[in-house]
Scaffold this motif. Structure first.
Motif, PDB file in Angstrom:
ATOM      1  N   PRO A 175      -4.549   0.764   4.540  1.00 13.69           N
ATOM      2  CA  PRO A 175      -4.112   0.646   5.940  1.00 13.69           C
ATOM      3  C   PRO A 175      -3.432   1.945   6.391  1.00 13.69           C
ATOM      4  N   THR A 176      -3.407   2.173   7.689  1.00  9.17           N
ATOM      5  CA  THR A 176      -2.644   3.297   8.255  1.00  9.17           C
ATOM      6  C   THR A 176      -1.539   2.719   9.127  1.00  9.17           C
ATOM      7  N   TYR A 177      -0.470   3.461   9.263  1.00  5.70           N
ATOM      8  CA  TYR A 177       0.701   2.946   9.973  1.00  5.70           C
ATOM      9  C   TYR A 177       1.517   4.105  10.506  1.00  5.70           C
ATOM     10  N   ASP A 178       2.427   3.763  11.400  1.00 10.23           N
ATOM     11  CA  ASP A 178       3.377   4.732  11.957  1.00 10.23           C
ATOM     12  C   ASP A 178       4.786   4.356  11.528  1.00 10.23           C
ATOM     13  N   VAL A 179       5.572   5.365  11.255  1.00  8.21           N
ATOM     14  CA  VAL A 179       7.013   5.175  11.053  1.00  8.21           C
ATOM     15  C   VAL A 179       7.696   5.653  12.328  1.00  8.21           C
ATOM     16  N   GLY A 180       8.237   4.709  13.069  1.00 12.08           N
ATOM     17  CA  GLY A 180       8.778   5.036  14.385  1.00 12.08           C
ATOM     18  C   GLY A 180      10.278   5.232  14.399  1.00 12.08           C
ATOM     19  N   ALA A 181      10.845   4.977  15.571  1.00 13.90           N
ATOM     20  CA  ALA A 181      12.276   5.201  15.787  1.00 13.90           C
ATOM     21  C   ALA A 181      13.098   4.044  15.238  1.00 13.90           C
ATOM     22  N   TRP A 182      14.384   4.288  15.150  1.00 13.66           N
ATOM     23  CA  TRP A 182      15.312   3.249  14.711  1.00 13.66           C
ATOM     24  C   TRP A 182      15.310   2.124  15.744  1.00 13.66           C
ATOM     25  N   ASP A 183      15.111   0.891  15.283  1.00 12.14           N
ATOM     26  CA  ASP A 183      15.001  -0.232  16.217  1.00 12.14           C
ATOM     27  C   ASP A 183      16.193  -1.164  16.178  1.00 12.14           C
ATOM     28  N   GLY A 184      17.255  -0.770  15.539  1.00  9.75           N
ATOM     29  CA  GLY A 184      18.443  -1.614  15.444  1.00  9.75           C
ATOM     30  C   GLY A 184      18.711  -2.065  14.028  1.00  9.75           C
ATOM     31  N   THR A 185      17.640  -2.240  13.241  1.00 10.76           N
ATOM     32  CA  THR A 185      17.811  -2.626  11.837  1.00 10.76           C
ATOM     33  C   THR A 185      17.224  -1.592  10.887  1.00 10.76           C
ATOM     34  N   GLY A 186      16.404  -0.708  11.403  1.00 13.54           N
ATOM     35  CA  GLY A 186      15.784   0.316  10.565  1.00 13.54           C
ATOM     36  C   GLY A 186      14.746   1.079  11.350  1.00 13.54           C
ATOM     37  N   TRP A 187      14.080   1.996  10.663  1.00 10.14           N
ATOM     38  CA  TRP A 187      12.991   2.736  11.300  1.00 10.14           C
ATOM     39  C   TRP A 187      11.754   1.844  11.298  1.00 10.14           C
ATOM     40  N   ASP A 188      11.240   1.608  12.491  1.00  6.78           N
ATOM     41  CA  ASP A 188      10.164   0.643  12.670  1.00  6.78           C
ATOM     42  C   ASP A 188       8.851   1.133  12.060  1.00  6.78           C
ATOM     43  N   VAL A 189       8.202   0.276  11.277  1.00  5.50           N
ATOM     44  CA  VAL A 189       6.900   0.584  10.677  1.00  5.50           C
ATOM     45  C   VAL A 189       5.878  -0.364  11.282  1.00  5.50           C
ATOM     46  N   THR A 190       4.887   0.181  11.946  1.00  3.00           N
ATOM     47  CA  THR A 190       3.857  -0.634  12.595  1.00  3.00           C
ATOM     48  C   THR A 190       2.471  -0.187  12.153  1.00  3.00           C
ATOM     49  N   SER A 191       1.572  -1.164  12.082  1.00  2.00           N
ATOM     50  CA  SER A 191       0.198  -0.895  11.637  1.00  2.00           C
ATOM     51  C   SER A 191      -0.584  -0.167  12.726  1.00  2.00           C
ATOM     52  N   VAL A 192      -1.354   0.801  12.313  1.00  2.43           N
ATOM     53  CA  VAL A 192      -2.279   1.492  13.225  1.00  2.43           C
ATOM     54  C   VAL A 192      -3.684   0.938  13.012  1.00  2.43           C
ATOM     55  N   THR A 193      -4.156   0.934  11.782  1.00  3.65           N
ATOM     56  CA  THR A 193      -5.435   0.303  11.436  1.00  3.65           C
ATOM     57  C   THR A 193      -5.221  -0.561  10.199  1.00  3.65           C
ATOM     58  N   GLU A 194      -5.920  -1.706  10.184  1.00  5.29           N
ATOM     59  CA  GLU A 194      -5.816  -2.584   9.026  1.00  5.29           C
ATOM     60  C   GLU A 194      -6.598  -2.020   7.853  1.00  5.29           C
ATOM     61  N   GLY A 195      -6.100  -2.294   6.668  1.00  4.38           N
ATOM     62  CA  GLY A 195      -6.854  -1.987   5.462  1.00  4.38           C
ATOM     63  C   GLY A 195      -7.623  -3.218   5.016  1.00  4.38           C
ATOM     64  N   ALA A 196      -8.214  -3.159   3.845  1.00  2.00           N
ATOM     65  CA  ALA A 196      -8.987  -4.288   3.316  1.00  2.00           C
ATOM     66  C   ALA A 196      -8.833  -4.332   1.805  1.00  2.00           C
ATOM     67  N   ALA A 197      -8.785  -5.555   1.273  1.00  2.00           N
ATOM     68  CA  ALA A 197      -8.653  -5.747  -0.169  1.00  2.00           C
ATOM     69  C   ALA A 197      -9.496  -6.952  -0.578  1.00  2.00           C
ATOM     70  N   SER A 198     -10.010  -6.904  -1.784  1.00  2.00           N
ATOM     71  CA  SER A 198     -10.804  -8.015  -2.328  1.00  2.00           C
ATOM     72  C   SER A 198     -10.158  -8.503  -3.610  1.00  2.00           C
ATOM     73  N   TYR A 199     -10.447  -9.776  -3.918  1.00  2.00           N
ATOM     74  CA  TYR A 199      -9.838 -10.394  -5.090  1.00  2.00           C
ATOM     75  C   TYR A 199     -10.943 -10.893  -6.011  1.00  2.00           C
ATOM     76  N   SER A 200     -10.717 -10.738  -7.308  1.00  2.00           N
ATOM     77  CA  SER A 200     -11.698 -11.248  -8.284  1.00  2.00           C
ATOM     78  C   SER A 200     -10.966 -11.717  -9.529  1.00  2.00           C
ATOM     79  N   ALA A 201     -11.593 -12.715 -10.228  1.00  3.63           N
ATOM     80  CA  ALA A 201     -10.997 -13.231 -11.457  1.00  3.63           C
ATOM     81  C   ALA A 201     -12.061 -14.005 -12.234  1.00  3.63           C
ATOM     82  N   ASP A 202     -11.828 -14.168 -13.521  1.00  6.17           N
ATOM     83  CA  ASP A 202     -12.638 -15.066 -14.330  1.00  6.17           C
ATOM     84  C   ASP A 202     -12.028 -16.443 -14.200  1.00  6.17           C
ATOM     85  N   ALA A 203     -12.905 -17.478 -14.074  1.00  5.16           N
ATOM     86  CA  ALA A 203     -12.417 -18.817 -13.814  1.00  5.16           C
ATOM     87  C   ALA A 203     -12.979 -19.804 -14.828  1.00  5.16           C
TER      88      ALA A 203
END
Length: 379
Positions: free
Chosen positions: A311-339
């Motif tokens: 994923p890509t994201y921005d680290v923005g300005a202080w929003d009262g509790t911290g520096w705001d981190v917001t998503s720019v583009t979503e990433g993707a993940a896959s899951y696999s296992a033996d069952a």
């Protein structure tokens, strides 16, 4: 015989001049004794009159001086005099004397109520005008117009309360100035809890509050943010305090990340993503992605997440509790296992298609040891 010409024995040789002089002297003495005008007695009477006149003038001058002294003493015992003395001390930057005059109690948190702190302030009280007091029995009220920072600065009206405190010389009342309501310097801080805030060289008692309010004498105060080193900081700000309980203009300090600070923040966010991807759980705790059906009731082994796209994201300005981190583009993940199912049959288990990976949250602090990232919330 030859004739000898002589002078009668009773006739002076100077032709009678000496006798006339002696006679005149005697006559003058005789006249002086009678007190005729122009005689020696007249100057003595003039001297007595001058002495009497001089004594009268002296008494008059003494009476006038006493009247002036009484007038000055009376004026110095008017309620207005106590107020003027207080404002004069403030104008001269003598904070401690002003507080001694009105009885203001200075606590440990009153870091601006010192001579040193007030000396560092600008735009202080530059002029004042005190109106006649309104006296009501044992109490009095005085209104004053106060000028701050010269003619271009603000002016305001302030009321001063006084109470009677006995008399001097049994005649002149003493007036005790009551503690004067002070203005407030407000400092608004947007920074980690580790930040320090200083005003006029004094560190403020901040605690965890984003807003610090301090009693202050009228003036402008430079405020600085510290504690961020080369990772974050804020430009110095100026706050003002006026009088009569006014809050003035707040000083606002908002921490901004430096290039090094943002790199540290991004390392913390990336570390969070890596931690989520590295979890074997189909629903990693505190992460932005998961399999909707969980483990499906199977016994899983060799389970893993694979980050297909970061994923890509921005680290923005202080929003009262911290520096705001917001998503720019979503990433993707896959899951696999033996069952393995309940019957002992084996197979593979995993996501049919990659699931989205989102980034959101705040970086609450950045220190030389690293940054702290709090993820979420995720919708």
């Amino acid at each position: 015989m030859s004739e000898t010409q002589g002078t009668p024995a009773d006739e002076p040789r100077d032709g009678g001049q000496a006798g006339r002089a002696d006679g005149a002297e005697a006559a003058d003495r005789a006249e002086g004794a009678t007190g005729v005008a122009g005689s020696p007695a007249a100057p003595r009477r003039r001297r007595r009159r001058l002495v009497l006149i001089g004594a009268g003038v002296l008494l008059f001058l003494l009476a006038a001086a006493a009247a002036v002294g009484v007038g000055r003493t009376a004026a110095s015992h008017r309620p207005e005099a106590a107020v003027a003395a207080y404002l004069e001390a403030v104008q001269q930057g003598d904070a401690e004397r002003a507080f001694a005059l009105d009885g203001t109690e200075v606590g440990d948190d009153d870091v601006l109520l010192t001579d040193e702190a007030y000396a560092a302030a600008s735009d202080r009280v530059s002029d004042f005008d005190v109106a006649p007091a309104v006296v009501d029995g044992e109490s009095a009220t005085v209104e004053a117009t106060v000028q701050q920072g010269g003619e271009a600065g603000p002016r305001w009206q302030q009321s001063f309360a006084l109470v009677s405190d006995g008399r001097d010389l049994l005649v002149f009342p003493r007036w005790e100035l009551q503690p004067v309501e002070l203005g407030t310097l407000t400092v608004q801080v947007g920074a980690p809890s580790s930040a320090t805030v200083s005003v006029a060289g004094a560190e403020l008692p901040r605690g965890d509050s984003a807003t610090v309010e301090l009693r202050a004498l009228p003036g402008s105060y430079d405020v600085e943010l510290g504690g961020g080193g080369d990772l974050w900081g804020a430009p110095a700000a100026t706050g003002t305090a006026s009088g009569a309980g006014s809050r003035g203009t707040p000083a606002v300090l908002v921490a901004e990340l430096t290039e090094a600070g943002e790199a540290s923040a991004r390392a913390a966010v990336d570390g969070w993503v890596s931690g989520c991807v590295g979890s074997p759980d189909p629903r990693p705790d505190g992460c932005s992605f998961a399999l909707l059906n969980g483990d499906g009731g199977y016994e899983l082994s060799n389970q893993k997440w694979t980050l297909e796209t970061a994923p890509t994201y921005d680290v923005g300005a202080w929003d009262g509790t911290g520096w705001d981190v917001t998503s720019v583009t979503e990433g993707a993940a896959s899951y696999s296992a033996d069952a393995r199912d309940a019957s002992g049959a084996t197979g593979t288990f995993g996501s049919v298609s990659p699931v989205p990976v989102r980034v959101a949250g705040v970086v609450t602090d950045v220190t030389p040891e690293g940054a702290a990232f709090e993820a979420g919330p995720f919708l």
